[in-house]
Design a protein around this motif. Structure first.
Motif, PDB file in Angstrom:
ATOM      1  N   ILE A   1      -8.929   3.079  -1.666  1.00 62.24           N
ATOM      2  CA  ILE A   1      -8.046   2.010  -1.211  1.00 62.24           C
ATOM      3  C   ILE A   1      -7.144   2.495  -0.079  1.00 62.24           C
ATOM      4  O   ILE A   1      -6.883   1.775   0.871  1.00 62.24           O
ATOM      5  CB  ILE A   1      -7.224   1.463  -2.405  1.00 62.24           C
ATOM      6  CG1 ILE A   1      -8.190   0.871  -3.445  1.00 62.24           C
ATOM      7  CG2 ILE A   1      -6.206   0.432  -1.946  1.00 62.24           C
ATOM      8  CD1 ILE A   1      -7.559   0.569  -4.778  1.00 62.24           C
TER       9      ILE A   1
ATOM     10  N   LEU B   1     -11.592  -0.858 -10.064  1.00 63.47           N
ATOM     11  CA  LEU B   1     -11.641  -0.473  -8.648  1.00 63.47           C
ATOM     12  C   LEU B   1     -11.590   1.037  -8.465  1.00 63.47           C
ATOM     13  O   LEU B   1     -11.449   1.510  -7.346  1.00 63.47           O
ATOM     14  CB  LEU B   1     -10.463  -1.085  -7.887  1.00 63.47           C
ATOM     15  CG  LEU B   1     -10.332  -2.598  -7.845  1.00 63.47           C
ATOM     16  CD1 LEU B   1      -9.162  -2.980  -6.957  1.00 63.47           C
ATOM     17  CD2 LEU B   1     -11.598  -3.244  -7.357  1.00 63.47           C
TER      18      LEU B   1
ATOM     19  N   MET C   1       0.813  -1.211   0.000  1.00 61.12           N
ATOM     20  CA  MET C   1       0.000   0.000   0.000  1.00 61.12           C
ATOM     21  C   MET C   1       0.850   1.267   0.000  1.00 61.12           C
ATOM     22  O   MET C   1       0.331   2.359  -0.175  1.00 61.12           O
ATOM     23  CB  MET C   1      -0.948   0.023   1.208  1.00 61.12           C
ATOM     24  CG  MET C   1      -2.005  -1.059   1.183  1.00 61.12           C
ATOM     25  SD  MET C   1      -3.136  -0.903  -0.234  1.00 61.12           S
ATOM     26  CE  MET C   1      -2.546  -2.208  -1.284  1.00 61.12           C
TER      27      MET C   1
ATOM     28  N   ALA D   1      -5.345   0.218  -8.391  1.00 68.64           N
ATOM     29  CA  ALA D   1      -6.517  -0.078  -9.233  1.00 68.64           C
ATOM     30  C   ALA D   1      -6.078  -0.502 -10.630  1.00 68.64           C
ATOM     31  O   ALA D   1      -6.661  -1.432 -11.217  1.00 68.64           O
ATOM     32  CB  ALA D   1      -7.444   1.131  -9.294  1.00 68.64           C
TER      33      ALA D   1
ATOM     34  N   ASP E   1      -3.709   4.966  -5.031  1.00 66.66           N
ATOM     35  CA  ASP E   1      -4.927   4.194  -5.292  1.00 66.66           C
ATOM     36  C   ASP E   1      -5.045   3.885  -6.784  1.00 66.66           C
ATOM     37  O   ASP E   1      -5.405   2.763  -7.164  1.00 66.66           O
ATOM     38  CB  ASP E   1      -6.175   4.963  -4.838  1.00 66.66           C
ATOM     39  CG  ASP E   1      -6.407   4.890  -3.343  1.00 66.66           C
ATOM     40  OD1 ASP E   1      -5.539   4.370  -2.612  1.00 66.66           O
ATOM     41  OD2 ASP E   1      -7.474   5.360  -2.901  1.00 66.66           O
TER      42      ASP E   1
END
Length: 172
Positions: free
Chosen positions: A127, A122, A102, A111, A107
């Motif tokens: 996220i 996504l 992460m 995705a 994000d």
């Protein structure tokens, strides 16, 4: 994979067998559910992290919340509030870790990776990925420290766990 398979099929047999062994050695029943050491830890879902062991605690001592990247999501915030008000939590540790997926991008990057491998979109999901891991930690710590249902009720600390050495370093 057949999602209509009946309970008791062999897709989980190895885990159920592991539970049988766990039960044979289990001696920690009967706790009341409070955090005996007054600790709540929010850490990542990464399986390299052993939250209790890394700080010298054991079962019953702390509440453990896990999110991708150890981000303070809405659900994790609710867990912290409940911990402080109902489960005797007096110290909250936010603990992201080194080499976290992460923290490898945004994000949009995560995705795009999922889309490339599955075709799934996504882009509408938050996220919580960011390469600025320390900035995100600082924002999450500030949110908890300033939250009206937590301020004055629990100490908040921001840490970084090194998955290669086991070292836990306080950053905030």
């Amino acid at each position: 994979m057949d999602d209509s398979a009946p309970a008791g099929d062999d897709r989980f047999e190895d885990l159920l067998a592991g539970n049988v062994e766990f039960q044979r050695q289990f001696t920690d029943g009967g706790f009341d559910g409070i955090a005996r050491a007054g600790v709540l830890m929010l850490t990542c879902m990464d399986s390299r992290i052993l939250p209790l062991e890394m700080v010298g605690l054991r079962i019953g001592d702390a509440k453990i919340l896990r999110t991708p990247g150890a981000h303070l999501t809405d659900d994790a915030l609710i867990g912290a509030i409940v911990g402080v008000h109902l489960l005797q939590v007096r110290r909250i540790l936010l603990v992201p870790h080194t080499r976290c997926a992460m923290a490898s991008g945004t994000d949009a990057d995560i995705a795009a990776s999922v889309r490339a491998s599955t075709g799934a979109d996504l882009s509408s999901l938050k996220i919580g990925a960011t390469p600025d891991q320390e900035g995100r930690l600082a924002a999450d710590v500030a949110l908890l420290r300033d939250h009206p249902l937590i301020t004055g009720r629990a100490e908040i600390g921001g840490f970084l766990y090194d998955v290669d050495t086991g070292a836990l370093k306080q950053l905030l």
